[in-house]
Design a protein around this motif. Structure first.
Motif, PDB file in Angstrom:
ATOM      1  N   UNK A 278       0.837  -1.207   0.000  1.00  0.00           N
ATOM      2  CA  UNK A 278       0.000   0.000   0.000  1.00  0.00           C
ATOM      3  C   UNK A 278       0.871   1.256   0.000  1.00  0.00           C
ATOM      4  N   UNK A 279       1.917   1.300   0.810  1.00  0.00           N
ATOM      5  CA  UNK A 279       2.809   2.464   0.868  1.00  0.00           C
ATOM      6  C   UNK A 279       3.572   2.651  -0.444  1.00  0.00           C
ATOM      7  N   UNK A 280       4.106   1.530  -0.987  1.00  0.00           N
ATOM      8  CA  UNK A 280       4.879   1.631  -2.231  1.00  0.00           C
ATOM      9  C   UNK A 280       3.991   2.057  -3.394  1.00  0.00           C
ATOM     10  N   UNK A 281       2.687   1.719  -3.385  1.00  0.00           N
ATOM     11  CA  UNK A 281       1.776   2.156  -4.442  1.00  0.00           C
ATOM     12  C   UNK A 281       1.616   3.670  -4.408  1.00  0.00           C
ATOM     13  N   UNK A 282       1.455   4.284  -3.210  1.00  0.00           N
ATOM     14  CA  UNK A 282       1.324   5.732  -3.090  1.00  0.00           C
ATOM     15  C   UNK A 282       2.584   6.438  -3.599  1.00  0.00           C
ATOM     16  N   UNK A 283       3.748   5.913  -3.213  1.00  0.00           N
ATOM     17  CA  UNK A 283       5.011   6.501  -3.674  1.00  0.00           C
ATOM     18  C   UNK A 283       5.094   6.424  -5.189  1.00  0.00           C
ATOM     19  N   UNK A 284       4.633   5.339  -5.778  1.00  0.00           N
ATOM     20  CA  UNK A 284       4.689   5.161  -7.218  1.00  0.00           C
ATOM     21  C   UNK A 284       3.816   6.169  -7.953  1.00  0.00           C
ATOM     22  N   UNK A 289       3.304  11.098 -11.555  1.00  0.00           N
ATOM     23  CA  UNK A 289       2.806  12.436 -11.880  1.00  0.00           C
ATOM     24  C   UNK A 289       3.962  13.389 -12.153  1.00  0.00           C
ATOM     25  N   UNK A 290       5.014  13.313 -11.319  1.00  0.00           N
ATOM     26  CA  UNK A 290       6.166  14.185 -11.533  1.00  0.00           C
ATOM     27  C   UNK A 290       6.816  13.905 -12.891  1.00  0.00           C
ATOM     28  N   UNK A 637      -5.603  14.437  -8.707  1.00  0.00           N
ATOM     29  CA  UNK A 637      -5.808  14.524  -7.262  1.00  0.00           C
ATOM     30  C   UNK A 637      -4.585  14.110  -6.455  1.00  0.00           C
ATOM     31  N   UNK A 638      -3.541  13.637  -7.100  1.00  0.00           N
ATOM     32  CA  UNK A 638      -2.337  13.220  -6.377  1.00  0.00           C
ATOM     33  C   UNK A 638      -1.572  14.451  -5.929  1.00  0.00           C
ATOM     34  N   UNK A 639      -1.222  14.436  -4.591  1.00  0.00           N
ATOM     35  CA  UNK A 639      -0.498  15.558  -4.011  1.00  0.00           C
ATOM     36  C   UNK A 639       1.004  15.245  -4.055  1.00  0.00           C
ATOM     37  N   UNK A 640       1.727  15.908  -4.964  1.00  0.00           N
ATOM     38  CA  UNK A 640       3.153  15.637  -5.147  1.00  0.00           C
ATOM     39  C   UNK A 640       4.016  16.222  -4.050  1.00  0.00           C
ATOM     40  N   UNK A 641       3.418  17.045  -3.147  1.00  0.00           N
ATOM     41  CA  UNK A 641       4.221  17.637  -2.075  1.00  0.00           C
ATOM     42  C   UNK A 641       4.285  16.758  -0.834  1.00  0.00           C
TER      43      UNK A 641
END
Length: 877
Positions: A278-284, A289-290, A637-641
C-alpha cells in the motif's frame, strides 16, 4: 554270456591266424590256458576284451594290439562268436594298421572297423554299420562296462589279493569302477553346495533388511536421545517392525507441528507484505505524476520542429514525380556519352587494322562484304581441304615407310623368318640323311658278325654251306638294329618334306613382296600429286599469313570492326534525341509542381524510408503528447508535495518473510524425512516374510549336508555307506566259496575299518578264523590263504555285478594265475569249488604255467613262443 569260438590274426604276439574252439573245451568244464611266461596267454584274454569292447584291459594299455611279427600284407583281425542274452553273436574287429597302397608304392593308414552280426533263421544278419554303432549295440547287449567285464569274467587274482589287503582308498576306487551307478559323492557335493547356496540366500536377505535400517540411520539419530544405537536389532522381526511403527508415528507428529508453524508464519508475512505494498503504491503514483509533468514540458517545446517536419514531408511528396523524370533524363544522357566514346574507340581500332587503315567511310560497307566472302571461302577449305591434305600427308608417309621397309627387310620380317626356316629345314634334312647313311653302313659292316652269331658247331653255314667255321666274324663299331634303321629312314623323309614346304613358303613370300612394292609405288605417286595441289591452294588462301586459320580470323575481325562502328554511329544519333526529350519533360513537370527548376525539385526530394521515418516521428510525438495529457488528468488529485517513508514497513515484511521461509524449510525437511522413512521401511515387513522360508530352507540344507558328509551317528559319508552295502553283498556271496575252499575254517567279516580321528570308512574287511574263534586282519593270511580269499572275493564280485547288470548269466569265466601258492590239499579244495561253478553249463578257464595244474587238468590251450611269433594248440586230454 558264453564264448564259442575265437580267431586271432596278427594280434599281439600272434603273427598268423590261430583259433580257439571254446565249445570243444566246454565239454571238460574246466580247462587250462598254459605256456611259458611271456608266450601270450594273457593276449588271448586281451583279444576277447578287444572283440567285445574295442579295448584291452586297463592295466595292459601299453600292450601291442597289432602284432610286430606280422607280414605287412596280413590284415590284423579278431573274430569272436559268443552267446549274449540268448542270441548268438559274431564280432569281427580290425584295428588301425598300416597296409600297402593299392596304387604306387609305400604304406598307408587303414582305420579301424567292427562288424556285428546276429544268427537268425540260419543266417548271419548285420546289426551295425560302423565302429560307433557297433560299440553301442554291443554295450546294450552285454550290459557291463569293459572294467566290469575284465574284473568279473577274467578274474585277475593279483588284483583281488591287492583288493583284499589294500588301503581303504584303493578299495573304494575299485568298487566305484565296478559299480559306477552307485558313486554318490556327487550327491554329497550337491548337498554341500545347496547348503552353502541356501545360507548365502538367507544371509543376503538379512543384509538386505539390515541395509533398510542403515538407510534411515540419520533420521533415527535425529529422533534419538542419548548416545545409544537408535536402530533396532534386525535379526528379530517383531521388535524391528514395532520400532518402525513407533518411529513413523513420531515423524508424522513432528511434520504436523512444523506444518502448523509454517501456516502461522505465512499469514504474518502476507499481512506485512500487503502493508508494504500500500505504501509503495502511493510513492509510485507521486513519481508517475512528476515524470508526466516533465514529459509534457519537453513535448510542448517541439512545436517549431513539428511545423518544419510537416513542410519537409509535403515538399518531398511533390518532388517525387519530378525526381523520376530527372533520373530518366540523366540516364539517357549517360547512354549518349557512352555511345560517343564507343564510336571514338572503334574509329581508332579501324585506323590500326592493316585491312582497314586506308579505307574511306564510303567504302566500309563494300569492304565488310568482301572480307566476309573471303572468310567463308577459307572456312570451307578448313572443313574439307585441310582434313584431306592431312590425310594425304599421313598416307604418303606410310607408303614411304612401307617401301623403305621392303627395301631393307631384315631377319625379323616374314621373308627373313621364312629364309631362316628354310635354312633350318635344310640343316635338319642333312643331319637326318647323315644319320641314316651312318646306320646303314654300320649294319652292312656288322652283317657278317650277325650271321656268325647264328653258327652252331656241326651245322652248315647259311652263306657257304660249310660244316667248319674256322674264323667267325666279329662286330666292329656301334651296333644298330633294323628298327633304328627304319626310324632313321622315317626321320629323313619327314625332314625332306619339311624342307620342301619351307622352300615353297619362302618363294611365295618373295613374289608377294614384289607385287606389293609395285602397287605402293603407283599409289604414292598419285597421292603426292594431289597433295601438292592442296598445299598450293592453302598457301594462296593464307595470303601471307602464318596459316589459313589466322587469315580467316583477321578477315572476320576486320568485318566485325566495320559492323560495330556502323552500329555505334547509329546508336549515338538515337540516344542524343532521346536524352533531349527526357530533359525537357523533367523541366515541364518541375514547373507544374511549383519548383523553379528540375534541380530545385531534386533537392526537395527525400527517399521513401526517410519520409516514412519523419512521419513516424510526428505520429510518435502526437501519441506521446496525448498519453501524457491523459495521465495527468488521471493523477490530478495526487499531491506531489506529500513525503512518505516505507522503510519500517519494508523491514517488517523482510523479517516476516524470513520467518515464513525458515518454517517452510523445516516443514519440508520433516516431510522429506517422513516420506524417506516410509519409502525405505515400507518393504521391511515383506522382506521378513521372504526371510522366514529362507531360514527354514537353510536349516534343512545344513542338516542334510551334515548328515551326508559323515557328520552322523555312523561317522560315514553317503557314498561310502552305499559302497559298503555292496561290499557286504560281495562278502556274503564270497563266503560260500571261501568256507568250502578252507574246509569251513575261514570266513570274511565286514569290519568297517576305524581310521583317522575316529572317522569310519565303512569299507574294512577282516577274516574270522574258526580254529581260534578270533577275527584276523587280512594281512595275516599266508600265500595260499590269500589266494582262497582273493578267489572267493572275485567269484562273489562276479555274481553281484552280474546281478547288477540285469541278471544276465555269465557262463564263461577265466581265472588268471595264483595257483602256485597252493599246497596239494588246498589245490584240491579249489578245484572242487571251480568244478561246482560248472553247474548249469558254465565253463572255467584257468591261466597258469604251474606243472601240477597241467597234470590235473587235461583240457588245455597250450601257447608256444618263437622268434617269428607265438602259436597255440587246443587239446582235450
Amino acid at each position: 554270456m558264453k564264448l564259442h569260438r575265437l580267431e586271432i590274426t596278427a594280434f599281439g604276439p600272434y603273427a598268423n591266424k590261430v583259433e580257439v574252439d571254446f565249445d570243444l573245451l566246454d565239454e571238460s568244464g574246466v580247462y587250462l590256458l598254459t605256456g611259458p611266461t611271456g608266450a601270450g596267454k594273457t593276449s588271448i584274454l586281451d583279444a576277447i576284451s578287444y572283440a567285445l569292447f574295442g579295448e584291452i584291459p586297463r592295466d595292459r594299455k601299453d600292450a601291442k594290439v597289432v602284432s610286430d611279427h606280422r607280414n605287412v600284407e596280413t590284415v590284423p583281425r579278431v573274430m569272436l562268436e559268443a552267446t549274449i542274452g540268448g542270441e548268438r553273436i559274431r564280432i569281427v574287429r580290425i584295428p588301425q594298421h598300416e597296409r600297402p597302397k593299392k596304387t604306387g608304392t609305400g604304406l598307408t593308414e587303414q582305420s579301424n572297423s567292427v562288424e556285428v552280426k546276429v544268427h537268425l533263421n540260419g543266417e548271419w544278419q548285420p546289426v551295425s554299420d560302423g565302429w560307433k554303432t557297433g560299440n553301442e549295440e554291443l554295450a546294450r547287449r552285454i550290459g557291463m562296462t569293459a572294467d566290469q567285464f575284465n574284473q568279473v569274467v577274467m578274474l585277475p587274482q593279483g588284483d583281488f589279493e591287492r583288493f583284499l589287503k589294500a588301503d581303504v582308498k584303493s578299495r573304494e576306487e575299485l568298487l566305484k569302477r565296478l559299480f559306477p551307478g552307485i558313486d554318490l559323492a556327487w550327491m554329497q557335493d550337491w548337498f554341500k553346495t545347496r547348503a552353502l547356496s541356501d545360507r548365502n540366500a538367507r544371509e543376503a536377505k538379512m543384509r538386505e533388511i539390515a541395509d533398510r535400517f542403515e538407510q534411515v540411520r540419520t533420521i533415527a539419530v535425529d529422533l534419538a536421545e542419548g548416545d545409544d544405537d537408535p536402530l533396532p536389532d534386525p535379526a528379530e522381526a517383531g521388535p524391528a517392525l514395532a520400532w518402525i511403527e513407533t518411529t513413523d508415528a513420531e515423524l508424522e507428529r513432528r511434520y504436523a507441528y512444523k506444518k502448523k508453524l509454517q501456516r502461522t508464519a505465512t499469514e504474518a508475512a502476507t499481512a506485512a507484505e500487503e502493508d508494504l505494498k500500500a505504501l509503495t503504491d502511493q510513492i509510485g503514483l507521486i513519481e508517475q505524476k512528476l515524470k508526466a509533468e516533465k514529459e509534457l514540458t519537453e513535448l510542448e517545446g517541439k512545436a517549431a520542429w513539428r511545423k518544419e517536419t510537416t513542410s519537409e514531408i509535403e515538399a518531398a511528396g511533390k518532388a517525387a514525380g519530378v525526381r523520376l523524370l530527372a533520373d530518366e533524363a540523366r540516364e539517357k544522357s549517360e547512354f549518349e556519352r557512352s555511345a560517343r566514346e564507343a564510336v571514338l574507340g572503334l574509329e581508332v581500332d579501324l585506323a590500326k587494322c592493316p585491312l582497314t587503315e586506308e579505307l574511306e567511310d564510303k567504302a566500309l560497307d563494300e569492304a565488310e562484304a568482301e572480307f566476309r566472302r573471303q572468310a567463308t571461302t577459307i572456312d570451307n577449305f578448313e572443313k574439307e581441304g585441310l582434313p584431306e591434305r592431312r590425310e594425304l600427308s599421313r598416307k604418303v608417309g606410310e607408303l614411304e615407310e612401307s617401301l623403305a621397309a621392303i627395301a631393307a627387310e631384315g631377319p625379323d620380317s616374314p621373308r627373313g623368318k621364312a629364309a631362316s626356316a628354310l635354312e633350318g629345314a635344310r640343316d635338319c634334312e642333312e643331319q637326318a640323311m647323315r644319320l641314316l647313311i651312318e646306320i646303314r653302313e654300320a649294319r652292312t659292316r656288322n652283317m657278317a658278325a650277325t650271321l656268325a652269331q647264328e653258327l652252331k658247331e656241326g651245322e652248315p653255314c647259311a652263306v657257304c654251306g660249310s660244316l667248319e667255321h674256322p674264323s667267325p666274324a666279329h662286330e666292329e663299331g656301334p651296333k644298330f638294329t633294323m628298327q633304328q634303321e627304319e626310324t632313321a629312314q622315317k626321320s629323313a623323309e619327314l625332314a625332306a618334306t619339311a624342307r620342301a614346304e619351307a622352300d615353297q613358303e619362302f618363294q611365295r613370300l618373295k613374289v608377294e613382296q614384289a607385287e606389293r612394292k609395285v602397287k605402293e609405288e603407283t599409289r604414292l605417286k598419285a597421292d603426292r600429286e594431289h597433295l601438292e595441289k592442296l598445299e598450293a591452294r592453302e598457301i594462296k588462301l593464307a595470303a601471307g599469313a602464318a596459316s589459313v586459320g589466322e587469315r580467316r580470323k583477321a578477315l572476320e575481325d576486320a568485318a566485325d570492326l566495320i559492323r560495330d562502328l556502323t552500329n555505334a554511329r547509329n546508336s549515338v544519333n538515337e540516344r542524343s534525341e532521346a536524352a533531349k526529350k527526357a530533359t525537357d519533360k523533367a523541366q515541364v513537370e518541375a514547373e507544374a509542381k511549383g519548383f523553379g527548376s528540375t534541380e530545385e525539385a531534386v533537392v526537395a526530394w527525400r527517399e521513401e524510408a526517410v519520409v516514412n521515418r519523419l512521419k513516424e516521428d510526428l505520429n510518435q510525438h502526437d501519441k506521446t503528447l496525448a498519453i501524457v495529457t491523459n495521465r495527468l488528468e488521471q493523477l490530478a488529485e495526487v499531491d506531489t508535495s506529500k513525503k512518505i517513508d516505507a522503510g519500517p514497513a519494508r523491514t517488517k515484511a523482510a523479517e516476516a518473510g524470513s520467518a515464513r521461509d525458515r518454517m517452510t524449510a523445516e516443514a519440508g525437511v520433516a516431510r522429506r524425512n517422513l516420506d524417506a522413512f516410509r519409502s525405505v521401511t515400507s518393504t521391511v515387513a515383506g522382506l521378513y516374510g521372504e526371510l522366514a522360508p529362507l531360514r527354514k530352507a537353510a536349516a534343512i540344507a545344513d542338516e542334510l549336508s551334515r548328515m551326508t558328509n559323515s557328520d552322523n551317528e555312523r561317522k560315514m559319508k553317503l557314498s561310502i555307506y552305499v559302497l559298503a552295502t555292496r561290499l557286504r553283498q560281495v562278502i556274503d556271496v564270497a563266503n560260500r566259496h571261501l568256507r568250502r575252499m578252507s574246509d569251513q575254517r575261514y570266513e570274511l567279516i565286514y569290519s568297517g575299518d576305524l581310521i583317522g580321528r575316529g572317522a569310519t570308512s565303512g569299507l574294512g574287511i577282516d577274516v574270522f578264523d574258526a580254529h581260534t574263534s578270533e577275527n584276523r586282519p587280512t594281512s595275516s593270511l599266508s600265500g595260499g590263504e590269500s589266494f582262497w580269499a582273493s578267489l572267493a572275493l572275485a567269484l562273489g564280485l562276479a555274481e553281484v555285478v552280474a546281478t547288477e547288470s540285469g541278471g544276465k548269466s555269465i557262463d564263461t569265466l577265466f581265472i588268471d594265475e595264483g595257483f602256485g601258492t597252493l599246497d596239494p590239499g588246498s589245490l584240491d579244495n579249489v578245484i572242487d569249488v571251480l568244478d561246482s561253478l560248472r553247474e548249469g553249463g558254465r565253463s572255467v578257464g584257468l591261466v597258469s604255467h604251474v606243472e601240477e595244474m597241467k597234470l590235473r587238468i587235461p583240457a588245455q590251450i597250450q601257447v608256444t613262443p618263437s622268434p617269428d611269433g607265438s602259436d597255440l594248440a587246443v587239446t582235450t586230454g
